[in-house]
Design an enzyme around this catalytic site. Structure first.
Site, PDB file in Angstrom:
ATOM      1  N   THR A 162       0.818  -1.220   0.000  1.00  0.00           N
ATOM      2  CA  THR A 162       0.000   0.000   0.000  1.00  0.00           C
ATOM      3  C   THR A 162       0.841   1.253   0.000  1.00  0.00           C
ATOM      4  O   THR A 162       0.466   2.263  -0.594  1.00  0.00           O
ATOM      5  CB  THR A 162      -0.911   0.005   1.251  1.00  0.00           C
ATOM      6  OG1 THR A 162      -1.874  -1.014   1.088  1.00  0.00           O
ATOM      7  CG2 THR A 162      -1.605   1.325   1.431  1.00  0.00           C
TER       8      THR A 162
ATOM      9  N   TYR B 144      -8.115   0.143  -3.109  1.00  0.00           N
ATOM     10  CA  TYR B 144      -7.145   0.810  -3.995  1.00  0.00           C
ATOM     11  C   TYR B 144      -6.280  -0.281  -4.639  1.00  0.00           C
ATOM     12  O   TYR B 144      -6.478  -1.472  -4.412  1.00  0.00           O
ATOM     13  CB  TYR B 144      -6.249   1.749  -3.161  1.00  0.00           C
ATOM     14  CG  TYR B 144      -5.694   1.058  -1.962  1.00  0.00           C
ATOM     15  CD1 TYR B 144      -6.310   1.166  -0.708  1.00  0.00           C
ATOM     16  CD2 TYR B 144      -4.585   0.214  -2.054  1.00  0.00           C
ATOM     17  CE1 TYR B 144      -5.844   0.471   0.373  1.00  0.00           C
ATOM     18  CE2 TYR B 144      -4.107  -0.485  -0.978  1.00  0.00           C
ATOM     19  CZ  TYR B 144      -4.745  -0.365   0.245  1.00  0.00           C
ATOM     20  OH  TYR B 144      -4.291  -1.070   1.319  1.00  0.00           O
TER      21      TYR B 144
ATOM     22  N   THR C 168       1.600  -4.400   4.148  1.00  0.00           N
ATOM     23  CA  THR C 168       1.410  -4.640   5.581  1.00  0.00           C
ATOM     24  C   THR C 168       0.855  -6.034   5.865  1.00  0.00           C
ATOM     25  O   THR C 168       1.011  -6.542   6.974  1.00  0.00           O
ATOM     26  CB  THR C 168       0.421  -3.616   6.162  1.00  0.00           C
ATOM     27  OG1 THR C 168      -0.832  -3.738   5.475  1.00  0.00           O
ATOM     28  CG2 THR C 168       0.964  -2.205   6.035  1.00  0.00           C
ATOM     29  N   ASP C 169       0.238  -6.679   4.867  1.00  0.00           N
ATOM     30  CA  ASP C 169      -0.435  -7.956   5.153  1.00  0.00           C
ATOM     31  C   ASP C 169       0.514  -9.041   5.650  1.00  0.00           C
ATOM     32  O   ASP C 169       0.157  -9.800   6.547  1.00  0.00           O
ATOM     33  CB  ASP C 169      -1.176  -8.454   3.898  1.00  0.00           C
ATOM     34  CG  ASP C 169      -2.400  -7.613   3.592  1.00  0.00           C
ATOM     35  OD1 ASP C 169      -3.007  -7.826   2.534  1.00  0.00           O
ATOM     36  OD2 ASP C 169      -2.721  -6.717   4.408  1.00  0.00           O
TER      37      ASP C 169
ATOM     38  N   LYS D 184       0.140  -7.621  12.773  1.00  0.00           N
ATOM     39  CA  LYS D 184      -0.905  -6.732  12.248  1.00  0.00           C
ATOM     40  C   LYS D 184      -2.194  -7.068  12.982  1.00  0.00           C
ATOM     41  O   LYS D 184      -2.700  -8.188  12.889  1.00  0.00           O
ATOM     42  CB  LYS D 184      -1.057  -6.902  10.735  1.00  0.00           C
ATOM     43  CG  LYS D 184      -2.082  -5.946  10.114  1.00  0.00           C
ATOM     44  CD  LYS D 184      -2.077  -6.006   8.594  1.00  0.00           C
ATOM     45  CE  LYS D 184      -3.080  -4.997   8.005  1.00  0.00           C
ATOM     46  NZ  LYS D 184      -3.051  -5.004   6.515  1.00  0.00           N
TER      47      LYS D 184
ATOM     48  N   GLU E  18      -1.320 -28.870  27.774  1.00  0.00           N
ATOM     49  CA  GLU E  18      -2.586 -29.423  27.247  1.00  0.00           C
ATOM     50  C   GLU E  18      -2.393 -30.695  26.436  1.00  0.00           C
ATOM     51  O   GLU E  18      -3.330 -31.269  25.910  1.00  0.00           O
ATOM     52  CB  GLU E  18      -3.273 -28.365  26.375  1.00  0.00           C
ATOM     53  CG  GLU E  18      -3.783 -27.161  27.160  1.00  0.00           C
ATOM     54  CD  GLU E  18      -4.840 -27.547  28.192  1.00  0.00           C
ATOM     55  OE1 GLU E  18      -4.922 -26.876  29.236  1.00  0.00           O
ATOM     56  OE2 GLU E  18      -5.547 -28.559  27.969  1.00  0.00           O
TER      57      GLU E  18
HETATM   58  N1  DAS Z   1      -2.484  -5.686   0.026  1.00  0.00           N
HETATM   59  C1  DAS Z   1      -1.749  -5.113   1.135  1.00  0.00           C
HETATM   60  C2  DAS Z   1      -0.313  -5.579   1.079  1.00  0.00           C
HETATM   61  O1  DAS Z   1       0.338  -5.411   0.057  1.00  0.00           O
HETATM   62  C3  DAS Z   1      -1.720  -3.644   1.105  1.00  0.00           C
HETATM   63  C4  DAS Z   1      -0.937  -3.113   2.278  1.00  0.00           C
HETATM   64  O2  DAS Z   1      -1.543  -2.988   3.321  1.00  0.00           O
HETATM   65  O3  DAS Z   1       0.261  -2.854   2.144  1.00  0.00           O
HETATM   66  O4  DAS Z   1       0.126  -6.096   2.116  1.00  0.00           O
END
Ligand code: DAS
Length: 349
Positions: free
Chosen positions: A32, A46, A112-113, A185, A306
């Protein structure tokens, strides 16, 4: 520190320089932070991974006042599509650049994913004490109040700072920074999404410098045995998720597809459903290494708590979430299949 000499980096983009500034390489991979939206208010829906590294740098003129930055586009993907091949390419390039005297630190711009996964993978395979900082954005570069520029500015300062040396791979987002091992995240769409919940951030970025309040305890980077320099693949390891009424299908399918390891994201303290346990036992009998983890997200998965891990010959994940336990298990399997050795690794890194 580079004395302001123009540092040329093969395959790199424009070199910007300033006297006595740290030379920070910005390796762009997509996400992103490099995304574009149809309007200035588009913050979801986006397109990620569109803007090149030079545009990212040019969008933040202040970078030139804090570091001598060099950009390089390593690849351009939305990070949900990350692969072992891309990881190995990135890790080898990072180690190659950090071995150079004229490189003081590296920033990696990333989606970020899966940012937390790439960060932990690099935390285990980077062989330098120089700072490596991952950074992303939750809003595309075209959005009102895009968070990418300030995140990139902070990441470059952190990567150029002596204070960040020897602290392992760091993640800098939303005016804070975190240890690669602990950060995750935690929100689908807000700018404060990266958190280390129970264990907390390492510090804050403020007045253009890092303020450290804690340091990582677990070993990392130069203190791990993991070396990817001669690898062109990683052992196949998958994650089976625990929940109400879960059956053995996923575990059996992973074994049939040739997995070398399976992380089971158990409920609670890594508890196994009575219908899954036999599948894990059968997998172990076929020499698949089993890591008993938890979907909960915080706390230690207690060995022999467990389940009787000694008797089942399972490994427990310590505090690593399932996606990070998978990374450590993949790298562990490049060194050994001895479960006692692997358990020690989960108590060390
Ligand atoms: N699709 C997500 C990624 O590329 C966009 C982001 O949050 O960076 O991880």
């Amino acid at each position: 520190m580079v004395t302001g000499a123009q540092a040329q980096s093969e395959g790199a983009g424009t070199v910007r320089s300033g006297a006595d500034l740290p030379h920070v390489m910005i390796l762009a991979t997509g996400g992103t932070i490099a995304g574009t939206g149809a309007t200035s208010t588009t913050t979801v829906g986006y397109t990620a991974a569109k803007v090149g590294v030079e545009q990212l740098i040019d969008a933040v003129p202040a970078l030139r006042t804090v570091a001598d930055v060099t950009g390089e586009q390593v690849f351009q993907v939305a990070s949900e599509n990350m692969t072992n091949t891309l990881w190995l390419k990135l890790a080898k390039r990072v180690n190659e650049l950090l071995a150079r005297r004229d490189v003081d630190g590296i920033v990696i711009t990333h989606g970020t994913d899966t940012l937390e996964e790439t960060a932990y993978f690099l935390d285990l395979v980077v062989k330098s004490n120089k700072p490596v900082v991952l950074v992303g954005a939750m809003r595309p570069s075209t959005a009102i109040s895009a968070d990418g520029p300030i995140n990139l500015y902070n990441a470059v300062i952190l990567a150029g700072s002596k204070a960040a040396a020897g602290k392992g791979v760091l993640v800098a987002m939303n005016d804070q920074f975190y240890a690669a091992r602990e950060v995750t995240k935690a929100n689908t769409s807000t700018v404060d999404t990266f958190r280390s919940s129970d264990l907390g951030a390492l510090g804050y970025m403020q007045d253009s410098r890092p303020h450290f309040y804690r340091v990582p305890i677990r070993l990392h980077t130069v203190d791990t045995p993991f070396d990817v320099s001669k690898l062109d693949a990683l052992p196949k390891v998958d994650i089976a998720y625990g929940y109400e009424n879960v059956g053995r299908t996923a575990v059996d399918a992973f074994v049939a597809s040739g997995d070398k390891g399976i992380v089971y994201a158990g409920v609670g303290d890594g508890s196994l459903h009575q219908d899954v346990k036999p599948a894990l036992v059968d997998a172990r009998k076929q020499n698949v290494v089993i890591v008993r983890g938890s979907r909960v997200g915080n706390g230690i998965v207690a060995r022999n708590g467990e389940a009787n891990d000694d008797q089942l010959d399972f490994v427990v994940s310590d505090t690593l979430n399932p996606q990070k336990a998978r990374i450590l298990l993949m790298l562990a399997l490049t060194r050994t299949s001895d479960t006692r050795e692997i358990q020690k690794m989960f108590q060390t890194y």
